[in-house]
Design a protein around this motif. Structure first.
Motif, PDB file in Angstrom:
ATOM      1  N   HIS A  13       0.833  -1.211   0.000  1.00  0.00           N
ATOM      2  CA  HIS A  13       0.000   0.000   0.000  1.00  0.00           C
ATOM      3  C   HIS A  13       0.866   1.259   0.000  1.00  0.00           C
ATOM      4  O   HIS A  13       0.601   2.204  -0.728  1.00  0.00           O
ATOM      5  CB  HIS A  13      -0.928  -0.010   1.209  1.00  0.00           C
ATOM      6  N   GLN A  14       1.925   1.261   0.812  1.00  0.00           N
ATOM      7  CA  GLN A  14       2.809   2.423   0.847  1.00  0.00           C
ATOM      8  C   GLN A  14       3.497   2.617  -0.502  1.00  0.00           C
ATOM      9  O   GLN A  14       3.645   3.735  -0.981  1.00  0.00           O
ATOM     10  CB  GLN A  14       3.866   2.254   1.940  1.00  0.00           C
ATOM     11  N   PHE A  15       3.899   1.520  -1.132  1.00  0.00           N
ATOM     12  CA  PHE A  15       4.552   1.615  -2.430  1.00  0.00           C
ATOM     13  C   PHE A  15       3.595   2.142  -3.485  1.00  0.00           C
ATOM     14  O   PHE A  15       3.955   2.995  -4.301  1.00  0.00           O
ATOM     15  CB  PHE A  15       5.109   0.263  -2.872  1.00  0.00           C
ATOM     16  N   LYS A  16       2.366   1.639  -3.490  1.00  0.00           N
ATOM     17  CA  LYS A  16       1.386   2.107  -4.472  1.00  0.00           C
ATOM     18  C   LYS A  16       1.098   3.591  -4.284  1.00  0.00           C
ATOM     19  O   LYS A  16       0.943   4.328  -5.253  1.00  0.00           O
ATOM     20  CB  LYS A  16       0.092   1.297  -4.357  1.00  0.00           C
ATOM     21  N   THR A  17       1.038   4.049  -3.044  1.00  0.00           N
ATOM     22  CA  THR A  17       0.821   5.472  -2.780  1.00  0.00           C
ATOM     23  C   THR A  17       1.994   6.285  -3.298  1.00  0.00           C
ATOM     24  O   THR A  17       1.815   7.323  -3.947  1.00  0.00           O
ATOM     25  CB  THR A  17       0.641   5.714  -1.270  1.00  0.00           C
ATOM     26  N   PHE A  18       3.211   5.813  -3.056  1.00  0.00           N
ATOM     27  CA  PHE A  18       4.403   6.496  -3.538  1.00  0.00           C
ATOM     28  C   PHE A  18       4.438   6.538  -5.060  1.00  0.00           C
ATOM     29  O   PHE A  18       4.721   7.570  -5.671  1.00  0.00           O
ATOM     30  CB  PHE A  18       5.660   5.800  -3.002  1.00  0.00           C
ATOM     31  N   ALA A  19       4.131   5.409  -5.693  1.00  0.00           N
ATOM     32  CA  ALA A  19       4.184   5.332  -7.150  1.00  0.00           C
ATOM     33  C   ALA A  19       3.112   6.202  -7.794  1.00  0.00           C
ATOM     34  O   ALA A  19       3.331   6.776  -8.860  1.00  0.00           O
ATOM     35  CB  ALA A  19       4.037   3.888  -7.602  1.00  0.00           C
ATOM     36  N   SER A  20       1.956   6.314  -7.162  1.00  0.00           N
ATOM     37  CA  SER A  20       0.879   7.115  -7.753  1.00  0.00           C
ATOM     38  C   SER A  20       1.151   8.613  -7.646  1.00  0.00           C
ATOM     39  O   SER A  20       0.621   9.391  -8.423  1.00  0.00           O
ATOM     40  CB  SER A  20      -0.454   6.781  -7.086  1.00  0.00           C
ATOM     41  N   GLN A  21       2.001   9.018  -6.691  1.00  0.00           N
ATOM     42  CA  GLN A  21       2.334  10.433  -6.566  1.00  0.00           C
ATOM     43  C   GLN A  21       3.200  10.881  -7.724  1.00  0.00           C
ATOM     44  O   GLN A  21       3.128  12.021  -8.152  1.00  0.00           O
ATOM     45  CB  GLN A  21       3.076  10.698  -5.248  1.00  0.00           C
ATOM     46  N   GLY A  22       4.048  10.036  -8.229  1.00  0.00           N
ATOM     47  CA  GLY A  22       4.931  10.373  -9.331  1.00  0.00           C
ATOM     48  C   GLY A  22       6.119  11.184  -8.857  1.00  0.00           C
ATOM     49  O   GLY A  22       6.186  11.645  -7.722  1.00  0.00           O
ATOM     50  N   GLN A  23       7.070  11.345  -9.746  1.00  0.00           N
ATOM     51  CA  GLN A  23       8.265  12.117  -9.431  1.00  0.00           C
ATOM     52  C   GLN A  23       8.034  13.565  -9.842  1.00  0.00           C
ATOM     53  O   GLN A  23       7.481  13.836 -10.890  1.00  0.00           O
ATOM     54  CB  GLN A  23       9.458  11.556 -10.218  1.00  0.00           C
ATOM     55  N   PRO A  24       8.490  14.514  -9.031  1.00  0.00           N
ATOM     56  CA  PRO A  24       8.380  15.909  -9.443  1.00  0.00           C
ATOM     57  C   PRO A  24       9.271  16.175 -10.647  1.00  0.00           C
ATOM     58  O   PRO A  24      10.371  15.645 -10.745  1.00  0.00           O
ATOM     59  CB  PRO A  24       8.849  16.696  -8.217  1.00  0.00           C
ATOM     60  N   ASP A  25       8.783  16.985 -11.572  1.00  0.00           N
ATOM     61  CA  ASP A  25       9.528  17.279 -12.790  1.00  0.00           C
ATOM     62  C   ASP A  25      10.579  18.329 -12.504  1.00  0.00           C
ATOM     63  O   ASP A  25      10.277  19.503 -12.351  1.00  0.00           O
ATOM     64  CB  ASP A  25       8.566  17.759 -13.877  1.00  0.00           C
ATOM     65  N   LYS A  26      11.832  17.892 -12.428  1.00  0.00           N
ATOM     66  CA  LYS A  26      12.916  18.814 -12.109  1.00  0.00           C
ATOM     67  C   LYS A  26      13.590  19.334 -13.368  1.00  0.00           C
ATOM     68  O   LYS A  26      14.514  20.119 -13.287  1.00  0.00           O
ATOM     69  CB  LYS A  26      13.944  18.131 -11.210  1.00  0.00           C
ATOM     70  N   SER A  27      13.142  18.911 -14.525  1.00  0.00           N
ATOM     71  CA  SER A  27      13.790  19.349 -15.754  1.00  0.00           C
ATOM     72  C   SER A  27      13.455  20.813 -16.060  1.00  0.00           C
ATOM     73  O   SER A  27      14.184  21.466 -16.785  1.00  0.00           O
ATOM     74  CB  SER A  27      13.371  18.463 -16.928  1.00  0.00           C
ATOM     75  N   ALA A  28      12.361  21.327 -15.513  1.00  0.00           N
ATOM     76  CA  ALA A  28      11.984  22.714 -15.783  1.00  0.00           C
ATOM     77  C   ALA A  28      12.898  23.692 -15.052  1.00  0.00           C
ATOM     78  O   ALA A  28      13.146  24.785 -15.535  1.00  0.00           O
ATOM     79  CB  ALA A  28      10.530  22.957 -15.379  1.00  0.00           C
ATOM     80  N   GLY A  29      13.429  23.314 -13.896  1.00  0.00           N
ATOM     81  CA  GLY A  29      14.280  24.206 -13.128  1.00  0.00           C
ATOM     82  C   GLY A  29      15.558  24.593 -13.842  1.00  0.00           C
ATOM     83  O   GLY A  29      15.799  25.771 -14.088  1.00  0.00           O
ATOM     84  N   PRO A  30      16.385  23.647 -14.207  1.00  0.00           N
ATOM     85  CA  PRO A  30      17.639  24.012 -14.884  1.00  0.00           C
ATOM     86  C   PRO A  30      17.425  24.683 -16.222  1.00  0.00           C
ATOM     87  O   PRO A  30      18.155  25.594 -16.581  1.00  0.00           O
ATOM     88  CB  PRO A  30      18.355  22.669 -15.061  1.00  0.00           C
ATOM     89  N   SER A  31      16.427  24.275 -16.988  1.00  0.00           N
ATOM     90  CA  SER A  31      16.210  24.894 -18.289  1.00  0.00           C
ATOM     91  C   SER A  31      15.756  26.344 -18.120  1.00  0.00           C
ATOM     92  O   SER A  31      16.149  27.208 -18.904  1.00  0.00           O
ATOM     93  CB  SER A  31      15.199  24.101 -19.111  1.00  0.00           C
ATOM     94  N   LEU A  32      14.961  26.618 -17.106  1.00  0.00           N
ATOM     95  CA  LEU A  32      14.533  27.988 -16.845  1.00  0.00           C
ATOM     96  C   LEU A  32      15.725  28.846 -16.428  1.00  0.00           C
ATOM     97  O   LEU A  32      15.887  29.973 -16.903  1.00  0.00           O
ATOM     98  CB  LEU A  32      13.461  28.011 -15.759  1.00  0.00           C
ATOM     99  N   ALA A  33      16.581  28.303 -15.587  1.00  0.00           N
ATOM    100  CA  ALA A  33      17.769  29.040 -15.169  1.00  0.00           C
ATOM    101  C   ALA A  33      18.698  29.265 -16.355  1.00  0.00           C
ATOM    102  O   ALA A  33      19.311  30.336 -16.476  1.00  0.00           O
ATOM    103  CB  ALA A  33      18.500  28.265 -14.071  1.00  0.00           C
ATOM    104  N   LEU A  34      18.799  28.300 -17.239  1.00  0.00           N
ATOM    105  CA  LEU A  34      19.642  28.444 -18.430  1.00  0.00           C
ATOM    106  C   LEU A  34      19.107  29.544 -19.334  1.00  0.00           C
ATOM    107  O   LEU A  34      19.873  30.373 -19.843  1.00  0.00           O
ATOM    108  CB  LEU A  34      19.701  27.117 -19.182  1.00  0.00           C
TER     109      LEU A  34
END
Length: 55
Positions: A13-34
């Motif tokens: 159950h904990q794993f399914k909750t973690f997997a359903s949250q998804g990973q935050p998209d960090k690709s927007a941060g560096p590209s915006l700074a660039l």
């Protein structure tokens, strides 16, 4: 006295909750700074060019 094995990964159950949250998209941060960095460099170069032309 037997103990139930403890799964270090947590419960399904904990794993399914973690997997359903998804990973935050960090690709927007560096590209915006660039992009901001490139715009700043272009602005500085433009100011230097205008200053040299006015001399």
């Amino acid at each position: 006295m037997s103990e139930t094995p403890n799964d270090p990964a947590g419960t399904t159950h904990q794993f399914k909750t973690f997997a359903s949250q998804g990973q935050p998209d960090k690709s927007a941060g560096p590209s915006l700074a660039l992009i901001v960095g490139i715009v700043a460099v272009v602005a500085i170069v433009a100011i230097i060019v205008v200053a040299l032309m006015l001399m």
